[in-house]
Write a protein that holds these residues in place. Structure first.
Motif, mmCIF file in Angstrom:
data_model
loop_
_atom_site.group_PDB
_atom_site.id
_atom_site.type_symbol
_atom_site.label_atom_id
_atom_site.label_comp_id
_atom_site.label_asym_id
_atom_site.label_seq_id
_atom_site.Cartn_x
_atom_site.Cartn_y
_atom_site.Cartn_z
ATOM 1 N N PHE A 3 41.531 45.565 55.197
ATOM 2 C CA PHE A 3 41.362 46.169 54.876
ATOM 3 C C PHE A 3 41.172 46.700 53.687
ATOM 4 C CE2 PHE A 3 42.936 50.052 54.901
ATOM 5 C CZ PHE A 3 43.936 50.405 55.289
ATOM 6 N N ASP A 59 42.456 39.512 40.869
ATOM 7 C CA ASP A 59 43.542 38.367 40.388
ATOM 8 C C ASP A 59 45.239 38.370 40.201
ATOM 9 O OD1 ASP A 59 43.239 40.089 38.678
ATOM 10 O OD2 ASP A 59 43.246 38.276 36.743
ATOM 11 N N GLU A 64 39.603 44.857 51.590
ATOM 12 C CA GLU A 64 38.778 45.013 51.128
ATOM 13 C C GLU A 64 38.356 46.096 49.820
ATOM 14 O OE1 GLU A 64 36.369 45.403 54.663
ATOM 15 O OE2 GLU A 64 34.278 45.103 54.061
ATOM 16 N N ALA A 65 38.553 47.134 50.986
ATOM 17 C CA ALA A 65 37.894 48.373 50.266
ATOM 18 C C ALA A 65 38.661 48.107 48.526
ATOM 19 C CB ALA A 65 39.557 49.579 50.685
ATOM 20 N N PHE A 66 39.849 47.483 48.111
ATOM 21 C CA PHE A 66 40.094 47.021 46.765
ATOM 22 C C PHE A 66 38.944 46.542 45.704
ATOM 23 C CE2 PHE A 66 44.348 47.863 45.268
ATOM 24 C CZ PHE A 66 44.728 49.338 46.077
ATOM 25 N N GLU A 67 37.948 46.001 46.501
ATOM 26 C CA GLU A 67 37.016 44.916 45.757
ATOM 27 C C GLU A 67 35.806 45.912 45.192
ATOM 28 O OE1 GLU A 67 36.718 41.070 47.304
ATOM 29 O OE2 GLU A 67 36.144 42.154 48.914
ATOM 30 N N TYR A 68 36.409 46.941 45.351
ATOM 31 C CA TYR A 68 34.740 48.567 45.385
ATOM 32 C C TYR A 68 34.810 49.038 43.885
ATOM 33 C CZ TYR A 68 32.378 46.573 49.798
ATOM 34 O OH TYR A 68 31.815 45.716 50.787
ATOM 35 N N GLY A 69 35.635 48.825 43.523
ATOM 36 C CA GLY A 69 35.987 49.492 42.115
ATOM 37 C C GLY A 69 37.199 51.021 41.936
ATOM 38 N N THR A 70 38.276 50.029 42.185
ATOM 39 C CA THR A 70 39.531 50.519 42.432
ATOM 40 C C THR A 70 40.444 50.471 40.805
ATOM 41 O OG1 THR A 70 40.134 48.475 44.189
ATOM 42 C CG2 THR A 70 41.880 50.074 42.891
ATOM 43 N N PRO A 71 40.506 52.414 40.390
ATOM 44 C CA PRO A 71 40.843 52.183 39.380
ATOM 45 C C PRO A 71 42.528 52.300 38.954
ATOM 46 C CG PRO A 71 41.155 54.722 40.928
ATOM 47 C CD PRO A 71 40.039 53.630 41.420
ATOM 48 N N HIS A 112 45.866 47.180 40.351
ATOM 49 C CA HIS A 112 45.046 46.521 40.862
ATOM 50 C C HIS A 112 43.224 46.062 40.582
ATOM 51 C CE1 HIS A 112 44.588 48.015 36.687
ATOM 52 N NE2 HIS A 112 42.990 47.698 36.684
ATOM 53 N N ARG A 113 44.227 45.142 39.976
ATOM 54 C CA ARG A 113 43.266 44.006 39.489
ATOM 55 C C ARG A 113 43.276 42.592 40.667
ATOM 56 N NH1 ARG A 113 45.071 42.563 33.512
ATOM 57 N NH2 ARG A 113 44.108 40.626 34.583
ATOM 58 N N VAL A 119 40.576 55.261 45.294
ATOM 59 C CA VAL A 119 39.782 54.265 45.699
ATOM 60 C C VAL A 119 38.322 55.208 45.773
ATOM 61 C CG1 VAL A 119 38.596 52.438 46.739
ATOM 62 C CG2 VAL A 119 41.096 52.021 46.565
#
Lengths: 596, 596
Positions: free
Chosen positions: B523, B501, B526-533, B498-499, B214
């Motif tokens: 946490f 949904d 939450e991290a995964f909501e900020y643009g996870t490749p 990483h999606r 992330v």
């Protein structure tokens, strides 16, 4: 809707595209750094670990991509297929490594969306550190933080390359080990299998590395996590990383010169900086006398000058009394500070008070003579002698502390650093290494009413001093050495005692009974009876080394996931409560006093 | 009396001297491996990490050394100055790398004495493991243990060289972290600063490495200590070392092929062994069907054959009943074992009983037909069909287990290994890697009455299966893979979700409420909501890899300071009791039930 990468394979990193890629089709993957609409085109700065590149979405090149690109926001994750073009004249960005080109997108896939980050992903953005630590995954996206972690990787790689080449073996030592009765406070780990017993996390692999020398491994190193449960000062972490080394059949010179070559190799390989070796050396005594510190910053002067002998007969009672009681008067010549105001000097007086100094005497040297509230207590020839001793010239300000030597050193040592900061004497680019050697082996502990080892009780005395061990314990020098860079202690070590007779004599001087010795150091002493080679070593704080190399102010900036000063991980919220079942299994109960 | 090294500097290692050094003066330092008096001369085999060399003490060469050498005993530490000579004809030792030469001593210093060790410092000496572990410093002096630690160093060096070259960054993750609510039992560390709260030592850096993706680090690795507080089986340690990797913008193929190249590099660089890559692959289903195991040893045949369809109409009630209840009948053709005695077969029956098999049916194929206690329940054509399906030839022994598929697989999978051992089918030099892929994502937990993730809940399903996630949870394949070497699982990993949904759908299938999800994975989500490749990774057990490379039987033999199966360090006697003051500071009390 989020899409898959399927069928696309990254061909280049964003930051590596140059004019010579013009005309090539590339596939890039990264994060949206910035997006702007302009003249019917959409420009996106796409960012990956390597850097930024400008991607252009044009309805004429690919309508679908252009429409999708309108939905894109900051920190979205994209895959882009496109063609590299030279930028039109006048639009070249010279501040960007890829600034000569741009990529015209022919296909866009949105691999993931992103919420708006709580702060900009930019270099040198001013963000509150608690926010940075809570959202560390965003903080680490900032290019300068990525560069720090890249540097840290390269430093450890260079260390390993160098030491492996020299025949050192990296050997892992246990993390679940025995609580040590001396040193800092241990982190403990309750044992489930052995009720009522505990492991301790290592404060350092000291004992194991010496055991490895007994085991005949000869040249050991390890880059290893260490733990100290101390109240954290600005520059400490509960867990930190150490470069730990130990060698057999070596003397001090071998270790110092190997260390110098290691440092020269690491600085050259990672920063392209050529260090001058060998590093200069100061004895502990000289360092304390001249700099008031055993980790002197030698990038500037402002050295301490002893004027005690000149003060014996002066009328200034404060000075004379101190001398009579065996104290010292030392001074610093603050070059060019004769014009300091009363307030400036009051500030400095408060500053030295923090280190125990009861006052700060001063003499300003003006063209027309010395101005000082205490000048009247001195005869003219005394003033001349002082001024001469301290190389005082018109425009200088002489500052004095009179007290016990330890207080004088501490106060003036810190005053020296403070003055250097005020006078901007420090070139931040300069790197000044210095060895401090010949530390005392022992000091008298007033509380415990006995001598204690300054390093640890396995440190070898200097050979010439061994015979006076019992006669003059406080005068024995240790074969110990510290490496100091720009006033920061990078690491230290010693030649160890490997002879049983000397070890036993030292234990007696330390006032340890045979029982205590057995309890505290039993298995190690037993190991030492089976053929222990002469050996010694050194250990470095890796975090601190990287911090200085990266020119950062805090080791938190060179650790991927650091803890705060209250030993908390703000991202994961560790430590945290655990279940009663977990405690039960570990045979412990909480013993928490309710807060008032 | 013990002497110092002063004035002497080692010029050579013992093991490196050869005929071309003849005539040179050398200074050696090491341990007395053996000493013998012979014909007015004293011969000492001097040992250091590099090997042995014979040193000769002659009264004619140096009387003082000769006299001192008489006092020397095994494991004394010596410094020797002497001259290399070609050994006289007839005295060359061809079993020794330095056997063509010997060193005539001109000066001897005894650097340290030694007590008689509790066991010989020799290769392959049979010593009780508890003694070896208590005196680990002597055990590690044995040449084969030194070679293991040297190999281990070279393996980690090769891994780091390879991965650094490929743009991977080694990034350290915390050891004091948050207790994870799933997985194995955590080791806990009480916090002094936060009363009643605990850190946990990491079972793996799983969450941190995903967080680093992330954070845009793209290619991460770490050779890292991990901890599991489990009851120890033969081949487990409470602390173990893992090679941990994670990559962004990759798919399964990228990870598998990178791993193959890594293994090929490491085996070539350290052992000079050329691995054939790519490694063969088995789906989980195929591995279970053919080998009865998800970590199949593919160095030999003895595969499992399903004969269920042939058993439906047989009169043998045991088989027919199992089939009727949805079970299986599978067999192994034990080639050439037709002559096994009643006792042999009884032994095998007991063996499979350990894995839950209620019986082991058998048919021996003789030249004159099939001999079997159950043959009478089968028609001739049924016997022919079974024999044909199992490629039975005269001299073979067909062995059958009928039960639920899980029991059949486990019993025959282990029987297969046992037969291979008895039949000596395994070439100990052979290295057979195999990937096991397409693991199931979920399994139904009868106790918890819900589906649980077989790897962990961040493992991505195979893309084609995603749409059936809710409809047929047990049939969904995971993008997970294990690497198996000679029947040992070296490591495994997966592509991660990483999606958001898909992650949310999976959590629902796992029956987790929103609250539980938040509490357990808050946490991270939450991290995964900020643009996870898109990202994935793999992790390897380093101890196990080195164990297989060194051809050792236990990981304790490739760890410098291992713990026993009761999680004790016999050398330092950790764990151990700690002081009441230490407990008080950590806000805990003991909760130990007195032993009856």
């Amino acid at each position: 809707m989020v899409e898959t990468m399927r069928g696309l394979k990254r061909t280049h990193n964003c930051g590596e595209l140059r004019a010579n890629h013009a005309g090539q089709e590339v596939i890039l993957m990264g994060w949206v750094h910035k997006r702007r609409d302009h003249g019917g085109l959409i420009f996106i700065d796409l960012r990956d670990r390597s850097g930024l590149v400008q991607v252009v979405f044009s309805p004429e090149v690919d309508k679908t991509s252009f429409v999708k690109a309108q939905r894109v926001r900051g920190e979205y994750v994209l895959a882009v297929r496109g063609t590299v073009r030279i930028r039109p004249e006048g639009t070249v960005n010279e501040n960007l490594a890829t600034g000569e080109i741009e990529v015209y997108a022919e296909e866009l896939r949105i691999l993931n969306s992103a919420k708006t980050p709580p702060f900009y992903i930019e270099e040198n953005v001013e963000v509150d550190e608690t926010v940075r630590l809570k959202y560390r995954y965003l903080d680490l996206r900032r290019p300068d933080m990525q560069q720090v972690l890249i540097l840290r990787h390269r430093v450890t790689k260079a260390i390993r390359d160098f030491l492996s080449e020299r025949g050192f073996l990296e050997i892992e030592t246990p993390m679940l080990t025995k609580s040590t009765p001396e040193g800092a406070r241990d982190y403990l780990v309750p044992s489930r299998v052995h009720p009522g017993e505990f492991f301790a996390l290592p404060q350092s692999p000291q004992i194991f590395k010496q055991i490895l020398m007994v085991a005949g491994m000869e040249k050991y190193f390890q880059i290893v996590r260490c733990f100290r449960d101390e109240d954290l000062r600005a520059d400490r972490q509960p867990e930190f990383t150490q470069l730990d080394m130990e060698m057999s059949f070596v003397d001090r010179e071998d270790i110092l010169s190997l260390t110098e070559e290691l440092m020269a190799y690491v600085f050259w390989e990672t920063l392209g900086i050529k260090l001058e070796i060998p590093f200069p050396r100061l004895t502990y005594q000289e360092a304390m006398e001249r700099f008031g510190s055993d980790k002197p910053d030698v990038r500037f002067g402002l050295e301490l000058t002893d004027v005690s002998d000149l003060m014996q007969d002066v009328e200034f009672k404060v000075f004379a009394d101190v001398i009579r009681k065996g104290g010292q008067v030392k001074g610093i010549n603050a070059k060019g500070c004769a014009s300091y105001s009363r307030k400036d000097i009051d500030d400095l007086t408060k500053f030295v008070a923090v280190y125990g100094a009861k006052g700060l005497a001063w003499m300003a040297i003006r063209e027309d003579g010395i101005k000082s509230p205490i000048a009247k207590f001195f005869k003219e020839e005394q003033l001349v002698a002082i001024r001469e001793r301290m190389a005082g010239e018109p425009g200088d300000l002489l500052l004095f502390v009179a007290d016990r030597p330890a207080v004088v050193a501490d106060a003036l040592g810190h005053l020296r650093l403070e003055l250097a900061k005020r006078l901007q004497l420090v070139d931040p680019e300069e790197l000044k290494f210095v060895w401090v050697i010949d530390f005392p082996l022992l000091e008298y502990d007033e509380k415990e009413k006995r001598y204690v080892a300054i390093h640890h009780p396995f440190t070898s005395p200097v050979e010439e001093d061994v015979e006076r061990l019992e006669a003059e314990p406080e005068k024995i020098r240790a074969q110990a050495y510290d490496l100091v860079l720009n006033g920061t202690e990078l690491g230290g070590g010693s030649i160890r005692i490997h002879r049983r007779d000397i070890q036993e004599r030292l234990f007696r001087v330390l006032g340890l009974s045979e029982e205590e010795v057995h309890e505290k150091f039993g298995f190690m002493l037993e190991a030492f009876e089976y053929g222990t080679p002469p050996h010694g070593g050194i250990a470095f704080g890796l975090d601190r080394l990287v911090m200085l190399m990266a020119r950062k102010e805090s080791i938190r900036d060179v650790i991927a996931f650091p803890k705060t000063q209250s030993a908390t991980d703000l991202m994961t919220q560790a430590p945290s409560p655990v279940s009663p079942r977990q405690l039960k299994e570990l045979h412990i109960k909480l013993d928490v006093v309710a807060k008032k």
